[in-house]
Design an enzyme around this catalytic site. Structure first.
Site, PDB file in Angstrom:
ATOM      1  N   GLY A  64       0.826  -1.199   0.000  1.00 53.78           N
ATOM      2  CA  GLY A  64       0.000   0.000   0.000  1.00 53.78           C
ATOM      3  C   GLY A  64       0.862   1.251   0.000  1.00 53.78           C
ATOM      4  O   GLY A  64       2.042   1.219   0.375  1.00 53.78           O
ATOM      5  N   GLY A 113       0.165  -5.239   0.490  1.00 60.72           N
ATOM      6  CA  GLY A 113      -1.069  -5.201  -0.281  1.00 60.72           C
ATOM      7  C   GLY A 113      -1.046  -6.063  -1.521  1.00 60.72           C
ATOM      8  O   GLY A 113      -2.104  -6.502  -1.994  1.00 60.72           O
ATOM      9  N   GLU A 136       5.904  -5.061   7.444  1.00 57.45           N
ATOM     10  CA  GLU A 136       5.233  -3.930   8.095  1.00 57.45           C
ATOM     11  C   GLU A 136       5.776  -3.569   9.474  1.00 57.45           C
ATOM     12  O   GLU A 136       5.670  -2.408   9.895  1.00 57.45           O
ATOM     13  CB  GLU A 136       3.727  -4.205   8.188  1.00 57.45           C
ATOM     14  N   ASP A 144      -1.131  -6.744   7.625  1.00 54.09           N
ATOM     15  CA  ASP A 144      -2.597  -6.724   7.548  1.00 54.09           C
ATOM     16  C   ASP A 144      -3.050  -7.427   6.272  1.00 54.09           C
ATOM     17  O   ASP A 144      -2.522  -8.473   5.932  1.00 54.09           O
ATOM     18  CB  ASP A 144      -3.112  -5.280   7.661  1.00 54.09           C
TER      19      ASP A 144
END
Length: 335
Positions: A64, A113, A136, A144
């Site tokens: 992301g 992502g 992350e 996530d």
């Protein structure tokens, strides 16, 4: 130039990620474009498959756009930052339940992502150049995009290792962990794409011709020595195990853990331990709550600054030695 190119090619609906300078890092426009494409493809009876690919060979998707998220956070525009994740997670849920075969052709870097867009679909076809990671914790965030679901189900505690350290895997290791369903060589990707779009063979026959599917082989996984210590219940016991059972790979893992955000490590471990027993939807819902906490904590802005903005890789974590903060995370995730 559009960041996402959507087209109908023969019997396939094709989504091409097209943001090369950012290594196809996802922004909200891209998420919405992919979602709109799925709506079109679902309604078109002439389309048999959905194919997701990159429009260049530098990366499939590097994650992301966390720089943009950081700017919103610094401006205290938390609702806008949350909207990005909310729509991304909703897209992941849709991909996981899409009625037509959803095929990702993965060549190059696939992080964060990028895994969210691919790993929840039916087929992930990776080349020898595909590299997978969830880094992350180094930017004050957590794995996530459903990471608490698919990482927690990997054999030999490898998902805990990947999630905490951000370690990358490729080739047979990625396949053994279930990240890819099939493997092929980059030189064959063009022919495979043409067969999917314009051929008349059945999908299983195409995959048999162009790809290798070696099966799930956790017992022979060479990573097991590296990931052994990640079966421990706490961060302290994981690090203690790594210190006592030294090897080159374990030393690398230990050094990474010492540099990552302490808060992110605790959040990640709690989510992964709990995620093993939850559905994808339940995992994403918990990740949504964890996201809301993370974007309001200074470690995120500082981590993104250190890794992606200034690139000095020297973050000053606000959560360093903050035992109370870690305890709060554990309590909130148990609710």
């Amino acid at each position: 130039m559009d960041d996402v190119i959507v087209d109908k090619k023969g019997r396939a609906g094709v989504i091409s990620l097209n943001r090369p300078k950012a290594m196809n890092a996802l922004n909200l426009r891209m998420i919405r474009a992919i979602d709109a494409a799925l709506t079109w493809f679902q309604k078109d009876a002439e389309l048999d498959f959905v194919v997701l690919r990159s429009n260049h060979d530098r990366a499939f998707c590097a994650g992301g756009d966390m720089r943009a998220v950081r700017e919103l956070v610094l401006a205290e525009k938390f609702a806008q930052a949350e909207r990005f994740f909310e729509e991304e997670y909703a897209l992941i849920k849709r991909i996981a339940t899409f009625e037509k075969p959803y095929i990702s052709l993965i060549d190059g870097v696939c992080m964060g992502g990028g895994l969210g867009l691919s790993v929840h679909g039916d087929y992930r076809i990776a080349t020898e150049r595909a590299l997978f990671a969830m880094p992350e914790t180094m930017i004050g965030f957590f794995p996530d995009v459903g990471g608490s679901h698919f990482l927690s189900r990997m054999p030999s505690h490898a998902g805990i290792w990947m999630g905490l350290t951000g370690a990358s895997v490729r080739g047979f290791d990625a396949h053994g962990l279930g990240i890819s369903t099939h493997m092929t060589v980059a030189d064959c990707m063009g022919d495979l794409f043409d067969a999917l779009c314009y051929g008349d063979a059945r999908l299983p026959d195409i995959l048999d011709e162009f790809c290798a599917s070696l099966g799930y082989q956790p017992d022979t996984l060479l990573l097991s020595d590296t990931t052994h210590c990640f079966n421990q219940p706490t961060l302290c016991s994981i690090m203690d195990c790594l210190e006592k059972h030294t090897s080159k790979r374990r030393e690398v893992a230990l050094n990474v853990l010492r540099k990552a955000s302490p808060r992110s490590l605790q959040e990640t471990l709690t989510l992964l331990r709990n995620g093993q027993h939850l559905s994808l939807v339940e995992c994403l819902d918990r990740e949504l709550e964890a996201m809301r906490r993370a974007i309001r904590h200074p470690d995120l802005a500082e981590g993104v600054r250190a890794v992606l903005v200034d690139k000095d890789h020297d973050p000053n974590w606000a959560s360093f030695h903050n035992i109370i903060d870690s305890g709060v995370i554990a309590q909130e995730n148990q609710r």
